[in-house]
Design a protein around this motif. Sequence first.
Motif, PDB file in Angstrom:
ATOM      1  N   VAL A   1     -54.680 -48.330   0.697  1.00 58.43           N
ATOM      2  CA  VAL A   1     -54.078 -49.547   1.244  1.00 58.43           C
ATOM      3  C   VAL A   1     -54.798 -50.077   2.483  1.00 58.43           C
ATOM      4  CG1 VAL A   1     -51.786 -49.052   0.329  1.00 58.43           C
ATOM      5  CG2 VAL A   1     -52.412 -48.235   2.610  1.00 58.43           C
ATOM      6  N   ASN A   2     -55.958 -49.535   2.792  1.00 59.91           N
ATOM      7  CA  ASN A   2     -56.674 -49.974   3.998  1.00 59.91           C
ATOM      8  C   ASN A   2     -56.726 -51.487   4.159  1.00 59.91           C
ATOM      9  OD1 ASN A   2     -57.256 -47.227   3.957  1.00 59.91           O
ATOM     10  ND2 ASN A   2     -59.162 -47.548   5.098  1.00 59.91           N
ATOM     11  N   ARG A   3     -56.935 -52.193   3.049  1.00 55.34           N
ATOM     12  CA  ARG A   3     -57.089 -53.647   3.148  1.00 55.34           C
ATOM     13  C   ARG A   3     -55.895 -54.407   2.574  1.00 55.34           C
ATOM     14  NH1 ARG A   3     -61.042 -54.296   5.708  1.00 55.34           N
ATOM     15  NH2 ARG A   3     -62.827 -52.900   5.693  1.00 55.34           N
ATOM     16  N   VAL A   4     -54.790 -53.699   2.361  1.00 51.16           N
ATOM     17  CA  VAL A   4     -53.616 -54.351   1.775  1.00 51.16           C
ATOM     18  C   VAL A   4     -52.734 -54.911   2.891  1.00 51.16           C
ATOM     19  CG1 VAL A   4     -51.564 -53.980   0.352  1.00 51.16           C
ATOM     20  CG2 VAL A   4     -53.712 -52.814  -0.212  1.00 51.16           C
ATOM     21  N   GLU A   5     -52.211 -56.121   2.689  1.00 54.44           N
ATOM     22  CA  GLU A   5     -51.326 -56.755   3.671  1.00 54.44           C
ATOM     23  C   GLU A   5     -50.033 -55.943   3.826  1.00 54.44           C
ATOM     24  OE1 GLU A   5     -51.517 -59.702   5.538  1.00 54.44           O
ATOM     25  OE2 GLU A   5     -53.643 -59.451   5.056  1.00 54.44           O
ATOM     26  N   PRO A   6     -49.415 -55.970   5.020  1.00 53.55           N
ATOM     27  CA  PRO A   6     -48.165 -55.226   5.235  1.00 53.55           C
ATOM     28  C   PRO A   6     -47.119 -55.523   4.151  1.00 53.55           C
ATOM     29  CG  PRO A   6     -48.865 -56.283   7.266  1.00 53.55           C
ATOM     30  CD  PRO A   6     -49.853 -56.696   6.222  1.00 53.55           C
ATOM     31  N   ALA A   7     -47.037 -56.808   3.784  1.00 49.74           N
ATOM     32  CA  ALA A   7     -46.011 -57.209   2.819  1.00 49.74           C
ATOM     33  C   ALA A   7     -46.220 -56.542   1.463  1.00 49.74           C
ATOM     34  CB  ALA A   7     -46.027 -58.725   2.656  1.00 49.74           C
ATOM     35  N   ASP A   8     -47.458 -56.207   1.156  1.00 51.44           N
ATOM     36  CA  ASP A   8     -47.757 -55.683  -0.175  1.00 51.44           C
ATOM     37  C   ASP A   8     -47.883 -54.166  -0.199  1.00 51.44           C
ATOM     38  OD1 ASP A   8     -47.859 -58.334  -0.982  1.00 51.44           O
ATOM     39  OD2 ASP A   8     -49.968 -58.498  -0.409  1.00 51.44           O
ATOM     40  N   ARG A   9     -47.518 -53.515   0.900  1.00 54.55           N
ATOM     41  CA  ARG A   9     -47.651 -52.055   0.916  1.00 54.55           C
ATOM     42  C   ARG A   9     -46.389 -51.352   0.447  1.00 54.55           C
ATOM     43  NH1 ARG A   9     -51.553 -50.175   5.917  1.00 54.55           N
ATOM     44  NH2 ARG A   9     -53.147 -51.757   5.547  1.00 54.55           N
ATOM     45  N   ASP A  10     -45.350 -52.131   0.184  1.00 54.35           N
ATOM     46  CA  ASP A  10     -44.092 -51.571  -0.285  1.00 54.35           C
ATOM     47  C   ASP A  10     -43.507 -50.581   0.734  1.00 54.35           C
ATOM     48  OD1 ASP A  10     -41.956 -51.336  -1.921  1.00 54.35           O
ATOM     49  OD2 ASP A  10     -42.879 -49.917  -3.315  1.00 54.35           O
ATOM     50  N   ILE A  11     -43.547 -50.956   1.989  1.00 57.95           N
ATOM     51  CA  ILE A  11     -42.960 -50.130   3.035  1.00 57.95           C
ATOM     52  C   ILE A  11     -41.947 -50.969   3.808  1.00 57.95           C
ATOM     53  CG2 ILE A  11     -44.849 -48.502   3.427  1.00 57.95           C
ATOM     54  CD1 ILE A  11     -44.765 -51.278   5.786  1.00 57.95           C
ATOM     55  N   ALA A  12     -41.046 -50.312   4.514  1.00 52.73           N
ATOM     56  CA  ALA A  12     -40.143 -51.023   5.422  1.00 52.73           C
ATOM     57  C   ALA A  12     -40.218 -50.310   6.755  1.00 52.73           C
ATOM     58  CB  ALA A  12     -38.720 -51.008   4.891  1.00 52.73           C
ATOM     59  N   MET A  13     -40.082 -51.093   7.821  1.00 47.68           N
ATOM     60  CA  MET A  13     -40.243 -50.493   9.139  1.00 47.68           C
ATOM     61  C   MET A  13     -39.031 -50.786  10.014  1.00 47.68           C
ATOM     62  SD  MET A  13     -43.603 -50.598  11.469  1.00 47.68           S
ATOM     63  CE  MET A  13     -43.620 -50.241  13.210  1.00 47.68           C
ATOM     64  N   VAL A  14     -38.629 -49.777  10.780  1.00 46.32           N
ATOM     65  CA  VAL A  14     -37.567 -49.966  11.770  1.00 46.32           C
ATOM     66  C   VAL A  14     -38.226 -49.905  13.141  1.00 46.32           C
ATOM     67  CG1 VAL A  14     -35.414 -49.062  12.711  1.00 46.32           C
ATOM     68  CG2 VAL A  14     -35.873 -48.887  10.261  1.00 46.32           C
ATOM     69  N   PHE A  15     -38.083 -50.992  13.908  1.00 47.49           N
ATOM     70  CA  PHE A  15     -38.770 -51.097  15.186  1.00 47.49           C
ATOM     71  C   PHE A  15     -37.911 -50.550  16.324  1.00 47.49           C
ATOM     72  CE2 PHE A  15     -40.754 -54.181  12.492  1.00 47.49           C
ATOM     73  CZ  PHE A  15     -42.064 -54.250  12.907  1.00 47.49           C
ATOM     74  N   GLN A  16     -38.594 -50.165  17.385  1.00 46.35           N
ATOM     75  CA  GLN A  16     -37.897 -49.642  18.556  1.00 46.35           C
ATOM     76  C   GLN A  16     -36.900 -50.653  19.133  1.00 46.35           C
ATOM     77  OE1 GLN A  16     -40.531 -48.241  21.597  1.00 46.35           O
ATOM     78  NE2 GLN A  16     -38.872 -47.574  22.919  1.00 46.35           N
ATOM     79  N   ASN A  17     -37.327 -51.919  19.190  1.00 46.20           N
ATOM     80  CA  ASN A  17     -36.411 -52.945  19.714  1.00 46.20           C
ATOM     81  C   ASN A  17     -35.645 -53.632  18.576  1.00 46.20           C
ATOM     82  OD1 ASN A  17     -38.306 -54.516  18.509  1.00 46.20           O
ATOM     83  ND2 ASN A  17     -38.897 -55.655  20.324  1.00 46.20           N
ATOM     84  N   TYR A  18     -35.680 -53.033  17.408  1.00 47.30           N
ATOM     85  CA  TYR A  18     -34.990 -53.481  16.190  1.00 47.30           C
ATOM     86  C   TYR A  18     -35.607 -54.730  15.565  1.00 47.30           C
ATOM     87  CZ  TYR A  18     -31.668 -50.499  18.603  1.00 47.30           C
ATOM     88  OH  TYR A  18     -31.111 -49.495  19.308  1.00 47.30           O
ATOM     89  N   ALA A  19     -36.128 -55.643  16.402  1.00 44.78           N
ATOM     90  CA  ALA A  19     -36.767 -56.863  15.904  1.00 44.78           C
ATOM     91  C   ALA A  19     -35.909 -57.598  14.885  1.00 44.78           C
ATOM     92  CB  ALA A  19     -38.145 -56.547  15.299  1.00 44.78           C
ATOM     93  N   LEU A  20     -34.595 -57.676  15.154  1.00 50.47           N
ATOM     94  CA  LEU A  20     -33.731 -58.482  14.284  1.00 50.47           C
ATOM     95  C   LEU A  20     -33.992 -59.955  14.582  1.00 50.47           C
ATOM     96  CD1 LEU A  20     -30.446 -56.430  14.682  1.00 50.47           C
ATOM     97  CD2 LEU A  20     -32.140 -56.284  12.858  1.00 50.47           C
ATOM     98  N   TYR A  21     -33.851 -60.794  13.566  1.00 44.77           N
ATOM     99  CA  TYR A  21     -34.074 -62.227  13.779  1.00 44.77           C
ATOM    100  C   TYR A  21     -32.835 -62.807  14.456  1.00 44.77           C
ATOM    101  CZ  TYR A  21     -37.257 -60.846  10.067  1.00 44.77           C
ATOM    102  OH  TYR A  21     -38.186 -60.174   9.327  1.00 44.77           O
TER     103      TYR A  21
END
Lengths: 292, 335
Positions: free
Chosen positions: B68-88
């Motif tokens: 996945v070195n060159r794969v966009e974040p959206a296409d890596r099939d991962i989800a991330m939880v951020f320290q500051n939550y980054a809720l919209y």
Amino acid sequence: MKRTIFSNQLLPWLLLAPQLAITFIFFLWPAGQAVRQSFLREDAFGINSSFVGLTNFRALLSSPEYMNSLQVTAVFAVSVTIMSMGVALLLAIAVDRMLKSARVYTTLLVWPYAVAPAVAGILWWFIFNPTIGVMPYVLDVVGYDWNHISSKTDAMLLVVIASAWKQISYNFLFFVAGLQAIPASMREAAAIDGAGPVRRFFDITFPLLSPTTFFLLVVNIVYAMFDTFGVIDATTEGGPAQATNIMVYKVYFDGFIGQNIGSSAAQSVILMLLVISLTVIQFRWVEKKVEY
Amino acid sequence: MASITLENVGKVYPGGTRAVGDVSIDIADGELIVLVGPSGCGKSTLLRMVAGLESITEGEVRIGDRIVNRVEPADRDIAMVFQNYALYPHMSVRQNLAYGLKNRGTPRSEIKRRVDEAAEILQIGPFLDRKPRALSGGQRQRVAMGRAIVREPAAFLFDEPLSNLDAKLRVAMRLEIKQLQKRLRTTSLYVTHDQLEAMTLADRLVVLNGGRVEQIGTALEVYRRPASVFVAGFIGSPAMNLLDARALPHLPGSAHAGTIGIRPEDLTVTPDGPIEFSVTAVEELGAQRLVHGLANGEAMTITQPSDATLSDNMRLSFDRGNLHLFNRETGRRID
Ligand SMILES: Nc1ncnc2c1ncn2[C@@H]1O[C@H](COP(=O)(O)OP(=O)(O)OP(=O)(O)O)[C@@H](O)[C@H]1O
Ligand SMILES: [Mg+2]
């Protein structure tokens, strides 16, 4: 906050006096004069004046010239606002993406704001001058015959560009600050959530920027309507055929050139009411902090 | 569901800062791996490289069997939880959860089903129509988790998700995350600087120092057999006593080791023990107390039951098997 206690009752007033005097002499007194004169009519020699009630206002509102000026002002203000904010936002987004090297860029972009409107006007007047300017020459190459002295559209374009140009730096600074205030993780979360750059901008960045955008919207409208006298005066002087005769310019023109003090005063009262209502709208919204 | 493989991964930031070097980790399908280390050791950088938020300047990252070195974040099939939550902040909780699904063109009924299911699991049902700012820190944390689980991704990535919560809530959420992860069996990579959080959560933990891997192992392996002086000092609370072998020449192994480590709980007070210990301070913890002092001029800490009688000078003994010996030059464990 530290509270200072003055033992002498007079001192605070003395310290305030210069500011109060300036406000009074250059703002309150002329404003009061304008309101007074808007209800008066002077005789042909300017010696006697008589109270005429709302006649000046009624005459204005039924004058096709004034209606034209309102329309021109609206077109002008909207165009300047869209253009100065649009360009500023594009520049701000570009800078936000590479903020490290942006120092120089930012400094350069801020310069125009230090330029007086009249100077900006003359600058653009030169650039677009049909005989000696560089732009008409360039436009001629692509087959456009630029002449803001005879063409109403060209004249309007010229004053819009000259006025918007100056305001771009101001807007740019606010937009950059606004963009910087949006946490990077917000955009990263959206990127992981499958939103491409364009969608990210419209779904996340733009809504989060809305307090800044709204603030600038009001500031720019106020600027375009009231602060562009110098630009108009240095370029088109309201012409051709009233095509760029915006309200502030017409106040000056009718009052000082046309010597119709009553009508000019009534026009400034209308302008004053507009500023006041825009300011009120702004404060109302700032209080509510733009809902999100 | 997928495994994640990091192979000799390194990161040099533009400008020349090396944040990560030569990291290789195999994360099995369904496993929860915790990256732990002191501030600035490159945990976030490593996680963000897996997420695709940071370019990979050296090595290779595979999710499943795809590089996945060159794969966009959206296409890596991962989800991330951020320290500051980054809720919209301008979207309701429901919209926050639905956003990732909406962008992927998930049918509306399916979005609703998944959002409701996630809300049920995380008990955030009552808040679905609120904006994030109307939630407490703990509730926001749940929403951030919810945004990750609705997507049903191949992997979860967590960057210090609990560090903004108070101590009590942190302990509770830690357990919940562990249970949730076991239930969903989603491969997870979790970053923290808190060694206790790391030990309790991890199937295996990866101890990082200065951008390099010091040790990979289960909590017990790392605790019982720290691979280096750094790990020995970092994992375990109170921290292991690390003594200069030259100052204690009579200890076994001191001839060929540079540093001798012994955990405070492995030292016992006995009248004829080989170590002479003079007490300088006592910290009361309730169930036990920490006794600080000097042994041959080296600072040392032991734990004692809170009802034990203490005197200013005591003798300590230990079990030979509880000594940890480390090489003087490399700091690596000697066996
Ligand atoms: N964008 C960047 N550009 C240059 N150097 C960076 C950048 N981001 C991080 N670094 C450097 O890389 C190293 C690792 O940073 P990283 O954020 O990964 O640490 P961390 O382990 O997550 O620390 P913390 O526990 O404080 O979050 C640090 O020395 C940091 O200064
Ligand atoms: Mg970090």
